[in-house]
Design a protein around this motif. Structure first.
Motif, mmCIF file in Angstrom:
data_model
loop_
_atom_site.group_PDB
_atom_site.id
_atom_site.type_symbol
_atom_site.label_atom_id
_atom_site.label_comp_id
_atom_site.label_asym_id
_atom_site.label_seq_id
_atom_site.Cartn_x
_atom_site.Cartn_y
_atom_site.Cartn_z
ATOM 1 N N VAL A 1 39.309 42.517 35.016
ATOM 2 C CA VAL A 1 38.470 42.086 33.898
ATOM 3 C C VAL A 1 37.079 41.709 34.394
ATOM 4 O O VAL A 1 36.059 42.083 33.797
ATOM 5 C CB VAL A 1 39.123 40.891 33.170
ATOM 6 C CG1 VAL A 1 38.174 40.328 32.112
ATOM 7 C CG2 VAL A 1 40.430 41.311 32.518
ATOM 8 N N ASP B 1 48.706 38.359 37.091
ATOM 9 C CA ASP B 1 48.364 38.206 38.501
ATOM 10 C C ASP B 1 46.856 38.301 38.675
ATOM 11 O O ASP B 1 46.124 38.644 37.752
ATOM 12 C CB ASP B 1 49.077 39.260 39.364
ATOM 13 C CG ASP B 1 48.823 40.691 38.876
ATOM 14 O OD1 ASP B 1 47.658 41.011 38.556
ATOM 15 O OD2 ASP B 1 49.783 41.471 38.811
ATOM 16 N N GLN B 2 46.404 37.982 39.877
ATOM 17 C CA GLN B 2 44.975 37.957 40.163
ATOM 18 C C GLN B 2 44.349 39.342 40.106
ATOM 19 O O GLN B 2 43.153 39.484 39.815
ATOM 20 C CB GLN B 2 44.724 37.328 41.536
ATOM 21 C CG GLN B 2 45.019 35.844 41.597
ATOM 22 C CD GLN B 2 44.078 35.052 40.713
ATOM 23 O OE1 GLN B 2 42.869 35.095 40.887
ATOM 24 N NE2 GLN B 2 44.629 34.330 39.748
ATOM 25 N N VAL C 1 41.527 35.537 28.236
ATOM 26 C CA VAL C 1 42.385 36.596 28.763
ATOM 27 C C VAL C 1 43.613 35.977 29.413
ATOM 28 O O VAL C 1 43.515 34.971 30.122
ATOM 29 C CB VAL C 1 41.614 37.473 29.776
ATOM 30 C CG1 VAL C 1 41.022 36.649 30.895
ATOM 31 C CG2 VAL C 1 42.511 38.560 30.352
ATOM 32 N N SER C 2 44.787 36.557 29.151
ATOM 33 C CA SER C 2 46.029 36.144 29.807
ATOM 34 C C SER C 2 46.427 37.225 30.799
ATOM 35 O O SER C 2 46.545 38.405 30.433
ATOM 36 C CB SER C 2 47.144 35.936 28.777
ATOM 37 O OG SER C 2 46.851 34.829 27.939
ATOM 38 N N VAL C 3 46.633 36.831 32.045
ATOM 39 C CA VAL C 3 46.958 37.798 33.097
ATOM 40 C C VAL C 3 48.180 37.331 33.866
ATOM 41 O O VAL C 3 48.443 36.141 34.009
ATOM 42 C CB VAL C 3 45.770 38.000 34.062
ATOM 43 C CG1 VAL C 3 44.561 38.565 33.339
ATOM 44 C CG2 VAL C 3 45.396 36.687 34.744
ATOM 45 N N PRO D 1 52.279 34.321 32.536
ATOM 46 C CA PRO D 1 50.849 34.651 32.576
ATOM 47 C C PRO D 1 49.982 33.402 32.568
ATOM 48 O O PRO D 1 50.374 32.349 32.044
ATOM 49 C CB PRO D 1 50.649 35.476 31.298
ATOM 50 C CG PRO D 1 51.756 35.060 30.393
ATOM 51 C CD PRO D 1 52.919 34.746 31.279
ATOM 52 N N THR E 1 46.282 31.897 31.438
ATOM 53 C CA THR E 1 45.198 32.173 30.501
ATOM 54 C C THR E 1 43.892 31.604 31.043
ATOM 55 O O THR E 1 43.832 30.436 31.448
ATOM 56 C CB THR E 1 45.496 31.564 29.115
ATOM 57 O OG1 THR E 1 46.732 32.101 28.631
ATOM 58 C CG2 THR E 1 44.377 31.898 28.131
ATOM 59 N N GLN F 1 44.865 41.615 37.877
ATOM 60 C CA GLN F 1 44.437 41.841 36.503
ATOM 61 C C GLN F 1 43.142 41.096 36.208
ATOM 62 O O GLN F 1 42.238 41.614 35.547
ATOM 63 C CB GLN F 1 45.528 41.398 35.531
ATOM 64 C CG GLN F 1 46.713 42.340 35.444
ATOM 65 C CD GLN F 1 47.705 41.860 34.402
ATOM 66 O OE1 GLN F 1 48.577 41.052 34.694
ATOM 67 N NE2 GLN F 1 47.560 42.341 33.183
ATOM 68 N N LEU F 2 43.075 39.850 36.672
ATOM 69 C CA LEU F 2 41.862 39.058 36.456
ATOM 70 C C LEU F 2 40.666 39.730 37.114
ATOM 71 O O LEU F 2 39.591 39.840 36.512
ATOM 72 C CB LEU F 2 42.046 37.650 37.008
ATOM 73 C CG LEU F 2 40.816 36.736 36.945
ATOM 74 C CD1 LEU F 2 40.374 36.509 35.497
ATOM 75 C CD2 LEU F 2 41.099 35.404 37.638
#
Length: 266
Positions: free
Chosen positions: A52, A45-46, A41-43, A5, A7, A48-49
Motif C-alpha cells: 500500500v 502482514d507487513q 487499511v487492514s493487513v 489483521p 488496521t 501487504q502494508l
C-alpha cells in the motif's frame, strides 16, 4: 495459524480523489479538514502494508503519519529543530497553546479569503491546530526576542520528497521544502514577513540541506506572490482557472520556487 489483521491509519498530504481508493485496493478514504487525507487499511502482514505504501509513493502522495488504529497519534517532531532569531523576530516551533493567538487573525475575512479554510469557531480551530502533523509543520513568528513577545504570524514549513522515478526515489527523499505564511494584518507594512521568509530559506538551505524550496498562492493574492519574488523565488507555474474558491469562482494559481544555487544570504 491465521494472524489477525492489523488496521492502520495512513495520513497523506492533500485531498486524494475517490478513484484512488479502488486503485490502492478499495481502501476507506477520508478527506480531512486540515487538507490531508486519511486512508484506513487492514493487513495480515507487513508485506501487504508495504504494498500500500509503495502504491501511495507511485501516485506521488506524501506520507505524514502512519499508525495502528486505537493507538494515540504519535508526536511528530517539528521540522524547525530549534528557535531562530533575526534582527527583529523570533521563529519557533508551534505548540497547542498557539492556537488562540493565531485564531485572532486567521478568522479575519481579509486573511481567510486566501486560505484553504478556517473552522467556524475557536473550539474547532483548536482541534485542527493541535493535530501532531499540523504542529510539526507550523512555525510561530513573534516580534522581538522576549518569550512573552506578541505573536504576529504563523508560517508553514514542510519538508518533503522530490518526485523521482522508483529506482532513484531514495535519492529524492527530503530534498525539498514548501513554505507558506500568514501574517497578522496589524503588523503588515514593516517587512516582517520578508524577514521571516528569508530566514526560513536560509534554514532550509544551510541547516536542512534541501536543494529546492517552493511556495504557491492564488494569483489574486498579489501580496503573497510579490513576497515570493522579493526573496528571489521565480514563477514556475501559472495555472489558469485551476482552483475553486468558496466564492464560486475558478481562480488562477501561481507556483514559485528557488534552488539552493540560486539563493544567496541577504
Amino acid at each position: 495459524m491465521n494472524t489477525a489483521p492489523t488496521t492502520y491509519a495512513i495520513r497523506v498530504d492533500g485531498h486524494l480523489n475517490d478513484h484512488w481508493s479502488a486503485w490502492l485496493g478499495e481502501l476507506d478514504l477520508t478527506r480531512d479538514d486540515d487538507g490531508t487525507t486519511t486512508l484506513t487499511v487492514s493487513v495480515a502482514d507487513q508485506a501487504q502494508l508495504h504494498g500500500v505504501l509503495a502504491g501511495l509513493r507511485d501516485i506521488g502522495a506524501v506520507l505524514t503519519e502512519l499508525r495502528t488504529t486505537g493507538t494515540p497519534a504519535p508526536i511528530c517532531p517539528s521540522v524547525l529543530e530549534r528557535p531562530l532569531q533575526t534582527e527583529r523576530l523570533t521563529l519557533r516551533p508551534a505548540t497547542a497553546a498557539d492556537a488562540d493567538p493565531t485564531w485572532a487573525f486567521r478568522q479575519l475575512e481579509s486573511i481567510n479569503e486566501w486560505l484553504t479554510g478556517c473552522p467556524a469557531n475557536l473550539e474547532g480551530y483548536r482541534e485542527l491546530f493541535s493535530k501532531p502533523a499540523r504542529l510539526a509543520t507550523t512555525v510561530i513568528v513573534t516580534l522581538g526576542h522576549d518569550p512573552e513577545a506578541p505573536t504576529i504570524g504563523d508560517f508553514m514549513l514542510r519538508r518533503e520528497d522530490a518526485w523521482a522515478q522508483l529506482d532513484v526515489a531514495d535519492q529524492a527523499r527530503d530534498t525539498q521544502a514548501e513554505l507558506g505564511w500568514v501574517l497578522d494584518p496589524a503588523f503588515t507594512g514593516h517587512g516582517y514577513a520578508t524577514e521571516a521568509v528569508r530566514e526560513l530559506l536560509r534554514y532550509c538551505f544551510e541547516d536542512l540541506g534541501v536543494r529546492r524550496v517552493t511556495a504557491n498562492c492564488f494569483l489574486g493574492n498579489d501580496t503573497s506572490w510579490r513576497l515570493m519574488e522579493r526573496v528571489g523565488m521565480r514563477r514556475e507555474v501559472h495555472a489558469v482557472r485551476e482552483s475553486l474558491h468558496r466564492s464560486g469562482r475558478w481562480l488562477d494559481t501561481v507556483g514559485y520556487a528557488i534552488l539552493e544555487q540560486e539563493w544567496s544570504p541577504a
